[in-house]
Design a protein around this motif. Structure first.
Motif, PDB file in Angstrom:
ATOM      1  N   ASP A 513      37.901  36.644 104.825  1.00 36.34           N
ATOM      2  CA  ASP A 513      37.324  36.114 103.539  1.00 36.34           C
ATOM      3  C   ASP A 513      35.733  36.582 103.419  1.00 36.34           C
ATOM      4  O   ASP A 513      34.864  35.871 103.289  1.00 36.34           O
ATOM      5  CB  ASP A 513      37.378  34.541 103.540  1.00 36.34           C
ATOM      6  CG  ASP A 513      37.100  33.764 104.611  1.00 36.34           C
ATOM      7  OD1 ASP A 513      36.582  34.623 105.875  1.00 36.34           O
ATOM      8  OD2 ASP A 513      37.272  32.584 104.744  1.00 36.34           O
ATOM      9  N   GLU A 569      35.422  37.495  97.833  1.00 34.94           N
ATOM     10  CA  GLU A 569      36.462  36.712  98.273  1.00 34.94           C
ATOM     11  C   GLU A 569      37.069  37.041  99.533  1.00 34.94           C
ATOM     12  O   GLU A 569      37.579  36.421 100.337  1.00 34.94           O
ATOM     13  CB  GLU A 569      37.712  36.454  97.238  1.00 34.94           C
ATOM     14  CG  GLU A 569      37.047  35.595  96.145  1.00 34.94           C
ATOM     15  CD  GLU A 569      38.286  35.451  94.701  1.00 34.94           C
ATOM     16  OE1 GLU A 569      39.288  35.460  95.429  1.00 34.94           O
ATOM     17  OE2 GLU A 569      37.858  34.865  93.735  1.00 34.94           O
ATOM     18  N   GLY A 570      37.362  38.506  99.770  1.00 39.52           N
ATOM     19  CA  GLY A 570      37.787  39.212 100.806  1.00 39.52           C
ATOM     20  C   GLY A 570      38.775  40.039 100.586  1.00 39.52           C
ATOM     21  O   GLY A 570      39.161  40.352  99.629  1.00 39.52           O
TER      22      GLY A 570
END
Lengths: 579, 170
Positions: A513, A569-570
């Motif tokens: 993340d 967000e990742g």
């Protein structure tokens, strides 16, 4: 200026062109009819000359024929003057058989009675001229002592004939007359049958009596002038010329005045007789002739025109096609050149990009190689120049070793990428449990993850199929991915490793993340030397080789690596191992 | 509260009451006792202060040890932002500034410090692994006083530091 005035208005333009066209057409028609008239006159003249020749040919023939006969008869008359009657008949037979077209040869004695004749069936033996009031010609001949030819007349046997009276003298004594009758039909059959419709031929004597008419309009023996009456004044005049013994050409209109006929006439002079032969043709014959010439010329012009047209058309077609093919060729060549230019440009751009990547890489590598050198050198010099306590000395030496290791790693990475690129990477494959590989990678990265307080979780089915791979290389793959994940994930974040199996492949996902990868960069992250932020302000150090090596190793195992990411967000890196 | 103001407050308090314990001062200024201790140590230290800025801890430590051995007071910063903060609070006599740093790089730090009248006088020596001439020009244009390429000769660096400090008359 004038042209401008004239062509100022479109309406006037059209009108002017129309007027010029009409004028031109009228001129052409006028000139055409003028020349046609001239041609007609010339051809008509020639035509009539030819007719005249034809008429002359006939009259010459007839004249010679009749004069010959007359001479023969005169010789015969001279010969038989002292001969007994039986010998006279023998002479008659000889002459009759040796010559042609004599109807009958008769002997009229001095008192005007026919006493001998051959052939006998044509001879009215015992016929008394005086009794039948036919003595005029007899007396004329006897008194003038020379051959006399009476006007053509009807024969007792039918048809028309001409009588040749030749006197016979023995010394000064009148012995009688040799009378020879020649049928007109025999003459016309011999000399006047050589004409074909629509050409007509007729023969008249000096009284205008029709002796022969190929058109059969008038019966022989009739008087042509009487028959004509007031019709065809032109023909009247011509008939008079003929009866005067003239030769010439002319034309006349037929009775109803509709048809113009060309006529040529020639006289026959035979002792006291004057006949005339005329050849006539409809003037339309000349037109037909001219027309036939015109038609032939027209056909010739038409055919040549068509040939010319076809020729020029095919040349134009050929040129156009040639031109077109040239144009096409030029276009295709141009597009080829454009295409190759485009390719060259692209290749050049790529080369320049590669060159930039390479020089960036070189400066990166030199930086990365120099960076460990600085602490090593400073520490070593410090140790040389000072004599610090044990703890500081230990710290310095550890630092030196650590940086040597770091440089070694860097060199190894470069060797790896060079092997992968040249295809010289060797894999020692064995059957491996993916779970174990992942655990040993996590173990290696334990220190880094603990430093950043990042929690690494795994979800690997215990019965996951084992794979055939190079253990060290595969551990390196996971270390690289974990190292990236840790590097780009903030402190206290999470990294998750999940594995699952489908019919055809085993899939392992490394999910973080972290900061994620921008969409426009995601396709480039597996390129060697590529770093998302390659400026000097790059916040996350690295050689830019980790993912390139990872992809190379996966390719070497027949697997693939994919990435999905949402910036902020990742990222998820998925490894696919084919079963 | 501004770090400079804190320093001034501490000095004021000490002047009034030299015997006041650290805990009391900390309470008055609403800062930790440790901080007060550190501030007082800094204020009492008469050694020349050098700020070393480098993101590589491994590069920072040996240099710090070497300069401490030369009797300099060494302050560290591992990023550009930290370097600016430390400069403003500790007023170093010299800054050794690494060029290649994540986030704010050496050029940016140099520009910020030189543009500020409070910090503009502090000499800066740029340290970088890149030895290219363009970097040198940019470094000097942004106001760096000297330029040393990594890996540097420790003796030479020390000599340059001494020379610059003498020139600025600290």
């Amino acid at each position: 200026m004038v042209l401008k005035l004239i062509f100022k208005d479109n309406k006037y333009n059209l009108l002017t062109i129309l007027v010029i066209c009409v004028f031109a057409i009228a001129l052409i028609i006028f000139l055409g009819s003028r020349s046609n008239e001239e041609v007609q006159n010339i051809v008509q003249e020639q035509f009539n000359e030819q007719q005249l020749l034809l008429a002359r040919q006939s009259t010459d023939g007839i004249e010679e024929f009749l004069n010959q006969k007359t001479t023969i008869i005169e010789i015969l008359a001279n010969e038989i003057s002292d001969k007994p009657p039986d010998e006279v008949v023998t002479s008659f037979i000889t002459v009759y058989n040796k010559t042609t077209d004599i109807h009958v040869i008769e002997f009229v004695n001095e008192s005007g009675i026919v006493t001998l004749g051959y052939p006998e069936e044509n001879s009215p033996l015992g016929y008394d001229l005086y009794e039948n009031n036919q003595e005029w010609a007899f007396e004329q001949t006897r008194d003038n002592k020379e051959t006399y030819i009476s006007n053509p007349t009807f024969l007792l046997e039918g048809g028309m004939g001409v009588f040749i009276w030749t006197p016979i003298h023995e010394g000064d004594d009148f012995k009688g007359i040799v009378l020879v009758i020649i049928r007109i039909s025999d003459i016309s059959d011999r000399f006047l049958k050589n004409c074909e419709s629509p050409r007509e031929i007729y023969m008249i004597d000096k009284r205008g009596t029709i002796l022969y008419d190929s058109s059969n309009r008038y019966r022989w023996g009739r008087n042509y002038l009487d028959k004509l009456g007031n019709e065809s004044p032109g023909l009247h005049q011509i008939l008079h010329h003929q009866m005067n013994g003239s030769e010439g050409t002319g034309y006349y209109f037929e009775m109803n005045g509709s048809e113009k006929r060309l006529i040529a006439y020639s006289p026959i002079h035979w002792r006291n007789q004057l006949w005339s032969v005329a050849v006539t043709s409809p003037a339309s014959e000349v037109d037909t002739l001219i027309n036939s010439v015109y038609v032939k010329q027209g056909v010739f012009i038409g055919v040549s025109g068509i040939f010319l047209l076809l020729g020029s058309f095919s040349i134009i077609l050929l040129l156009t096609r040639w031109n077109k093919s040239l144009e096409l060729e030029v276009a295709s060549k141009t597009s080829e050149i454009t295409k190759s230019n485009e390719l060259l440009k692209r290749a050049n751009k790529k080369l320049m990009e590669l060159d930039k990547l390479k020089s960036d890489f070189v400066s990166m590598v030199s930086h990365e190689l120099k960076t460990p050198l600085t602490p090593m050198k400073t520490s070593a010099e410090f140790l040389l120049q000072n004599d610090p306590d044990v703890n500081v000395r230990r710290e310095m030496l550890e630092l030196i070793v650590r940086n040597i290791d770091r440089q070694t790693r860097m060199v190894n990475d470069m060797l790896d990428i060079s092997r992968i690129e040249s295809g010289n990477m060797r894999y020692r494959k064995e059957i491996l449990d993916i779970g174990e590989i992942i655990n040993s990678a996590i173990e290696t990265m334990k220190k880094q993850s603990e430093e950043k307080k990042i929690n690494i979780t795994t979800d690997i089915p215990p019965d996951l199929l084992k794979i055939n791979a190079d253990k060290d290389k595969l551990i390196q793959v996971f270390i690289n991915l974990l190292s990236n994940a840790l590097k780009f994930t903030p402190n206290g974040g999470n990294v998750e490793i999940k594995a699952n199996e489908s019919e055809k492949y085993i899939k392992v996902c490394v999910k973080d993340d972290g900061i994620g990868i921008p969409a426009d960069k995601i396709n480039k992250i597996f390129n060697k030397f590529y770093q998302i932020d390659n400026t000097s302000a790059r916040p996350y150090g690295g050689s830019g080789l980790g993912l390139a090596i990872t992809k190379g190793i996966m390719d070497g195992h027949g697997g693939t690596i994919r990435v999905e990411s949402t910036p902020g967000e990742g990222s998820v890196f998925s490894l696919i191992f084919l079963k | 509260m501004n770090p400079d103001d804190i320093d001034k407050e501490i000095i004021k308090i000490i002047e009034k009451d030299p015997g006041m314990p650290y805990s009391r001062i900390a309470e008055l200024l609403q800062i930790s006792e440790e901080e007060v201790k550190e501030k007082l140590e800094m204020l009492s230290d008469t050694r020349q202060k050098i700020l070393i800025v480098d993101d590589e801890l491994d590069a920072l430590i040996p240099l710090k040890r070497a300069l401490e051995a030369e009797d300099y007071l060494v302050i560290e910063a591992s990023s550009g932002m930290e370097a600016i903060e430390k400069t403003r609070s500790a007023h170093p006599d010299l800054i050794l500034l690494d060029l290649m740093m994540p986030g704010m790089d050496g050029f940016a730090v140099c520009k910020v410090l030189k543009d500020d009248t409070l910090t503009g006088h502090i000499p800066i020596i740029m340290l970088t692994a890149k030895g290219e001439i363009d970097d040198k020009i940019e470094g000097i244009e942004t106001g760096a006083d000297d330029y040393v390429t990594k890996p540097f000769d420790l003796g030479e660096l020390k000599a340059r530091i001494k020379m610059i400090l003498r020139r600025t008359g600290v």
